[in-house]
Motif scaffolding. Structure first.
Motif, PDB file in Angstrom:
ATOM      1  N   ALA A  98       0.536  -1.591   0.421  1.00  0.00           N
ATOM      2  CA  ALA A  98       0.150   0.246  -0.257  1.00  0.00           C
ATOM      3  C   ALA A  98       1.348   0.938   0.115  1.00  0.00           C
ATOM      4  O   ALA A  98       0.543   1.958  -0.431  1.00  0.00           O
ATOM      5  N   ILE A  99       1.859   1.093   0.797  1.00  0.00           N
ATOM      6  CA  ILE A  99       3.000   1.986   0.823  1.00  0.00           C
ATOM      7  C   ILE A  99       3.623   2.696  -0.813  1.00  0.00           C
ATOM      8  O   ILE A  99       3.186   3.524  -1.209  1.00  0.00           O
ATOM      9  N   GLY A 100       3.976   2.051  -1.369  1.00  0.00           N
ATOM     10  CA  GLY A 100       4.694   1.703  -3.252  1.00  0.00           C
ATOM     11  C   GLY A 100       4.029   2.342  -4.042  1.00  0.00           C
ATOM     12  O   GLY A 100       3.600   2.987  -4.603  1.00  0.00           O
ATOM     13  N   THR A 101       2.627   1.563  -3.591  1.00  0.00           N
ATOM     14  CA  THR A 101       1.615   2.273  -4.305  1.00  0.00           C
ATOM     15  C   THR A 101       0.623   3.237  -4.177  1.00  0.00           C
ATOM     16  O   THR A 101       0.048   3.933  -5.410  1.00  0.00           O
ATOM     17  N   SER A 102       0.895   3.846  -3.200  1.00  0.00           N
ATOM     18  CA  SER A 102       0.241   5.485  -3.114  1.00  0.00           C
ATOM     19  C   SER A 102       1.764   6.089  -3.143  1.00  0.00           C
ATOM     20  O   SER A 102       0.806   7.783  -4.428  1.00  0.00           O
ATOM     21  N   LEU A 103       2.539   5.588  -2.965  1.00  0.00           N
ATOM     22  CA  LEU A 103       4.097   6.290  -3.808  1.00  0.00           C
ATOM     23  C   LEU A 103       3.679   6.686  -5.506  1.00  0.00           C
ATOM     24  O   LEU A 103       3.605   8.061  -6.076  1.00  0.00           O
ATOM     25  N   ASP A 125      -9.470  -6.964  -2.733  1.00  0.00           N
ATOM     26  CA  ASP A 125      -8.444  -7.961  -1.944  1.00  0.00           C
ATOM     27  C   ASP A 125      -7.600  -7.903  -0.643  1.00  0.00           C
ATOM     28  O   ASP A 125      -7.549  -8.532  -0.307  1.00  0.00           O
ATOM     29  N   GLY A 126      -6.845  -6.326  -0.737  1.00  0.00           N
ATOM     30  CA  GLY A 126      -6.035  -6.115   0.452  1.00  0.00           C
ATOM     31  C   GLY A 126      -6.706  -5.942   1.179  1.00  0.00           C
ATOM     32  O   GLY A 126      -6.838  -6.059   2.302  1.00  0.00           O
ATOM     33  N   VAL A 127      -7.748  -5.002   1.143  1.00  0.00           N
ATOM     34  CA  VAL A 127      -8.933  -4.002   2.270  1.00  0.00           C
ATOM     35  C   VAL A 127      -8.239  -3.716   3.195  1.00  0.00           C
ATOM     36  O   VAL A 127      -8.433  -3.540   4.358  1.00  0.00           O
ATOM     37  N   MET A 128      -7.162  -2.775   2.977  1.00  0.00           N
ATOM     38  CA  MET A 128      -5.852  -2.563   3.948  1.00  0.00           C
ATOM     39  C   MET A 128      -7.233  -0.688   4.561  1.00  0.00           C
ATOM     40  O   MET A 128      -7.363  -0.727   5.621  1.00  0.00           O
ATOM     41  N   GLY A 129      -8.090  -0.189   3.568  1.00  0.00           N
ATOM     42  CA  GLY A 129      -8.184   1.009   3.763  1.00  0.00           C
ATOM     43  C   GLY A 129      -7.308   2.247   3.939  1.00  0.00           C
ATOM     44  O   GLY A 129      -7.677   3.470   5.011  1.00  0.00           O
ATOM     45  N   VAL A 130      -5.806   2.050   3.531  1.00  0.00           N
ATOM     46  CA  VAL A 130      -5.228   2.899   4.112  1.00  0.00           C
ATOM     47  C   VAL A 130      -4.621   4.085   2.659  1.00  0.00           C
ATOM     48  O   VAL A 130      -3.841   5.106   2.976  1.00  0.00           O
ATOM     49  N   VAL A 131      -4.842   3.673   1.741  1.00  0.00           N
ATOM     50  CA  VAL A 131      -4.341   4.471   1.082  1.00  0.00           C
ATOM     51  C   VAL A 131      -4.601   5.456   0.487  1.00  0.00           C
ATOM     52  O   VAL A 131      -4.209   6.936   0.260  1.00  0.00           O
ATOM     53  N   PRO A 132      -6.021   6.011   1.291  1.00  0.00           N
ATOM     54  CA  PRO A 132      -6.866   7.237   0.882  1.00  0.00           C
ATOM     55  C   PRO A 132      -5.348   8.988   1.771  1.00  0.00           C
ATOM     56  O   PRO A 132      -5.372   9.320   1.664  1.00  0.00           O
ATOM     57  N   ALA A 133      -5.490   7.910   2.958  1.00  0.00           N
ATOM     58  CA  ALA A 133      -4.760   9.013   3.981  1.00  0.00           C
ATOM     59  C   ALA A 133      -3.218   9.047   3.060  1.00  0.00           C
ATOM     60  O   ALA A 133      -3.232  10.041   3.662  1.00  0.00           O
ATOM     61  N   GLU A 221      11.265  -5.333  -4.010  1.00  0.00           N
ATOM     62  CA  GLU A 221      12.455  -4.739  -3.166  1.00  0.00           C
ATOM     63  C   GLU A 221      11.930  -3.707  -2.497  1.00  0.00           C
ATOM     64  O   GLU A 221      11.995  -3.396  -1.872  1.00  0.00           O
ATOM     65  N   GLY A 222      11.320  -2.528  -2.619  1.00  0.00           N
ATOM     66  CA  GLY A 222      10.923  -1.611  -1.870  1.00  0.00           C
ATOM     67  C   GLY A 222       9.482  -1.579  -0.996  1.00  0.00           C
ATOM     68  O   GLY A 222       9.250  -0.652  -0.460  1.00  0.00           O
TER      69      GLY A 222
END
Length: 262
Positions: A98-103, A125-133, A221-222
């Motif tokens: 999620a962190i890399g995707t948000s970047l 699929d991931g159901v994390m819900g953190v990408v908007p933030a 890797e990242g």
């Protein structure tokens, strides 16, 4: 005036399919059909409603990060009524968390230009819900998340967030990032006219070099998070059959008690 809306969408494995991990413990997307995440359909719908209710000139861009087949998610959004699409595809993106995707999304949104970013509340699929933030933090703009109602007027986005005990009215100055829930309104079904029109709408294709990103900033890797081990869910065992010969109720109660259901 004009309003530029970017809607982030994701191409996800069909939840009704047989999903499992690949050898590198990432989701195996080759052996299962994919589709536009249902929760992202609500985000597209809210963007379309904002456009329909606005006196401004509104342009809706749908953005996804994913493999070649992710274009199917973009086509669905375009057939619903979005104006254009951006597909970020690069082999080095495989395994991004999620962190890399948000970047990647943030860089693409900045490159595209925006006034408002709309996301679904989570991916199916991931159901994390953190990408908007994470997006709001990377873009340096306000976030108004988990909305069941959205409106834009006079340079401000506002909406209602429904909680278990109360509802909140929230607002933020544009530019901003919002996410919407599955209570925000049923997503429209693409019409035949919309499906045909989608074939002529522009779809830009970008890779990491277009976003000034290096391979080691994304992908496995990242990644800041990693799956170290996974065990396949065991097959469902045969159930217990209770023959009712006058004592069925007692047997059922005893079974429920043994499983600590009662």
């Amino acid at each position: 005036m004009s309003l530029r809306i970017v809607v982030t969408v994701k191409y996800v494995p069909d939840a009704t399919g047989d999903r499992h991990f690949a050898d590198d413990l990432t989701v195996d997307r080759d052996d299962v059909d994919g589709l536009l995440s249902e929760l992202d359909e609500y985000a597209v719908e809210q963007a379309l409603q904002i456009s329909e209710n606005s006196d401004d000139d509104v342009e809706i861009t749908v953005l996804t990060v994913g493999p070649e087949d992710a274009k199917d998610a973009l086509r669905k959004a375009l057939s619903m009524g979005a104006d254009k699409a951006i597909h970020v595809e690069d082999d080095d993106l495989h395994g991004s968390d999620a962190i890399g995707t948000s970047l990647v999304l943030a860089r693409a949104i900045e490159k595209a230009g925006y006034d408002l970013v709309i996301s679904g509340m989570a991916s199916t699929d991931g159901v994390m819900g953190v990408v908007p933030a994470l997006l709001a933090e990377r873009l340096g703009v306000p976030q108004v998340t988990l909305l069941s109602e959205v409106a834009v007027a006079d340079g401000t986005v506002s909406g209602r967030r429904d909680g278990d005990a109360a509802s909140e009215q929230l607002q933020a100055s544009l530019p901003a990032v919002v996410s919407v829930t599955d209570q925000s309104g049923e997503a429209r079904y693409p019409s035949f006219k919309g499906i045909m029109a989608a074939k002529k709408k522009p779809v830009a294709s970008w890779d990491l070099s277009d976003l000034d990103l290096e391979a080691d900033e994304v992908g496995l890797e990242g990644a800041y998070t990693v799956v170290e081990d996974a065990t396949e869910r065991p097959a469902r065992s045969a159930g217990t059959i209770v023959k009712d010969e006058g004592e069925g109720g007692k047997q059922l109660a005893a079974f429920l008690a043994s499983q600590k259901f009662i």
